[in-house]
Design an enzyme around this catalytic site. Structure first.
Site, PDB file in Angstrom:
ATOM      1  N   GLU A 236      47.910  38.548  49.327  1.00  0.00           N
ATOM      2  CA  GLU A 236      46.795  37.790  49.912  1.00  0.00           C
ATOM      3  C   GLU A 236      46.739  36.370  49.363  1.00  0.00           C
ATOM      4  OE1 GLU A 236      43.607  40.538  49.146  1.00  0.00           O
ATOM      5  OE2 GLU A 236      44.512  41.998  50.519  1.00  0.00           O
TER       6      GLU A 236
ATOM      7  N   TYR B 222      38.218  43.808  44.546  1.00  0.00           N
ATOM      8  CA  TYR B 222      38.998  45.006  44.252  1.00  0.00           C
ATOM      9  C   TYR B 222      38.420  45.790  43.080  1.00  0.00           C
ATOM     10  CZ  TYR B 222      42.584  43.786  47.630  1.00  0.00           C
ATOM     11  OH  TYR B 222      43.253  43.527  48.800  1.00  0.00           O
TER      12      TYR B 222
END
Length: 421
Positions: free
Chosen positions: A137, A95
């Site tokens: 996640e 990310y």
């Protein structure tokens, strides 16, 4: 945490995103993959080639900007993406790479200095969104870690059998090379397969629905060969590799079964509506439902068994261009012969002369629910839809018009994840 001023700055970019969002996301992908070439083995280079990835991301960024005050409305989309990220083994550090390149892309495409408050607002918005994804996640990764037979990362599988199912679709039976157990996945879920593509000199991942029944010692995927259909289109990188270059005995890599489209309740009537290769998750559901409803005292030599009279019904409605491209046709027909609670209805756009009165053929032309017997569409059943996007929209609207509650309609459109409104 986003301030109200930052939220307004993000919302102020909505007109720009509507006009130039695809150009922005296309630039972003090119920038990120140039600076981080290892990510070419994570992202679908076929979608990069066609521009589909940039369009999808542009739509997602726009939706987030438009709903910045209440991102909770995006929960179904976030859940879909979370499953896909986990299937690709995307982790928190990834990310940071995406965020850095996204912010620089906004700056460079929109000619806004990095020090501008707009960039700061998008950075705060991105960090909030990334935090949501990372937390969700992690839960899925933890679930895989605690599920017997499941695994994290990539696991080597041998192609134990390769079977042509139609002129376009071939099944691959995959057994783990480590000889260990497989997880009891949910019927309807997919696996991500990764294989080396010589044309790209890269490994490439793709998601394929499981067409087998949970509980077997193998996983089966039934893959459509993506051929060019119009001038200027290219064949699918991975589907072509699987069909043309992968043989029995070869090794591929899989991540653990994932996906939020799966059978919810075997204790009600279930109607499965598919088109083309969209029948693959439906076959997994059908096998599972028949195993759930079979009378263990009256098993047949082949198949799930004879259901008790009070067992719930399964209605399998499928559309194909012709019998030549109708995959797993004989398998489905055999299951229907052996189980009186499975009813099938097939629509072929092109019908051969000897098929007009065939027991599996019911409709010449596109699948029209108005031509389907009413008993195949019970009001209190659960409905599952899978296939190309236009087909999905058509069937979804037709079900609503028949009075089927939208809460009972569950969909998975390939490439989008759903069609619900």
């Amino acid at each position: 945490m986003l301030t109200e001023e930052q939220k307004q700055l993000v919302k102020d970019t909505v007109p720009v995103l509507k006009e130039s969002g695809v150009a922005l996301t296309d630039y972003f992908y090119k920038r990120m993959l140039r600076n981080n070439p290892h990510l070419k083995e994570v992202f679908n280079m076929g979608h990069q080639r066609s521009g589909a990835q940039a369009k999808a991301l542009a739509g997602a960024v726009l939706a987030y900007a438009e709903n910045i005050d209440d991102p909770g409305v995006l929960a179904p989309v976030i859940e879909l993406i979370v499953h896909k990220h986990v299937s690709l083994n995307i982790k928190a550090p990834d990310y940071n790479i995406v965020g850095e390149n996204l912010l620089h892309s906004i700056s460079e495409v929109l000619s806004v200095p990095m020090e501008d408050p707009l960039i700061g607002a998008w950075e705060a918005a991105y960090q909030d969104l990334a935090g949501i994804f990372i937390a969700a996640e992690k839960k899925l990764y933890d679930e895989h870690q605690s599920t017997p037979g499941s695994w994290l990362g990539w696991r080597a599988f041998t192609v134990s059998r390769k079977m042509k199912e139609s002129e376009e679709i071939t099944s691959f039976y995959l057994k783990p090379e480590d000889g260990q157990a497989l997880p009891d996945y949910k019927p309807g879920q997919y696996v991500t397969l990764r294989v080396f593509v010589p044309e790209l000199n890269l490994k490439q991942p793709r998601q394929y629905s499981l067409s087998s029944q949970p509980g077997a010692d193998y996983l089966r995927i039934s893959v459509k060969r993506e051929d060019p259909r119009a001038e200027g289109q290219d064949p699918g990188y991975v589907s072509s590799t699987l069909h043309n270059a992968v043989s029995e005995g070869d090794t591929v890599e899989l991540s653990a079964p994932a996906g939020n489209f799966f059978l919810l309740n075997p204790n009600v009537d279930n109607v499965l509506i598919s088109a083309g290769v969209g029948l693959t998750p439906m076959m997994s559901m059908t096998h599972h439902l028949l195993a759930e409803t079979a009378d263990p005292n009256s098993r047949l030599a082949q198949g799930a068994g004879t259901p008790a009279p009070d067992k719930k019904q399964i209605f399998f409605l499928h559309a194909a261009r012709s019998s030549d491209v109708h995959a797993l046709r004989q398998e489905l027909s055999t299951l229907a012969d052996q189980n009186n609670n499975l009813q099938i209805f097939i629509a072929y756009e092109q019908v051969k002369e000897n098929e007009v009165h065939g027991k599996d053929y019911h409709l010449h032309g596109r699948l029209d629910l108005n031509a389907v017997p009413a008993e195949y569409l019970p009001a209190d059943a659960d409905y599952y839809l899978c296939g190309p996007v236009p087909f999905m929209h058509e069937q979804y609207r037709a079900l609503l018009e028949r009075g089927i509650a939208k809460e009972r309609i569950h969909s998975e459109a390939f490439g989008t994840g759903g069609v619900g409104v």
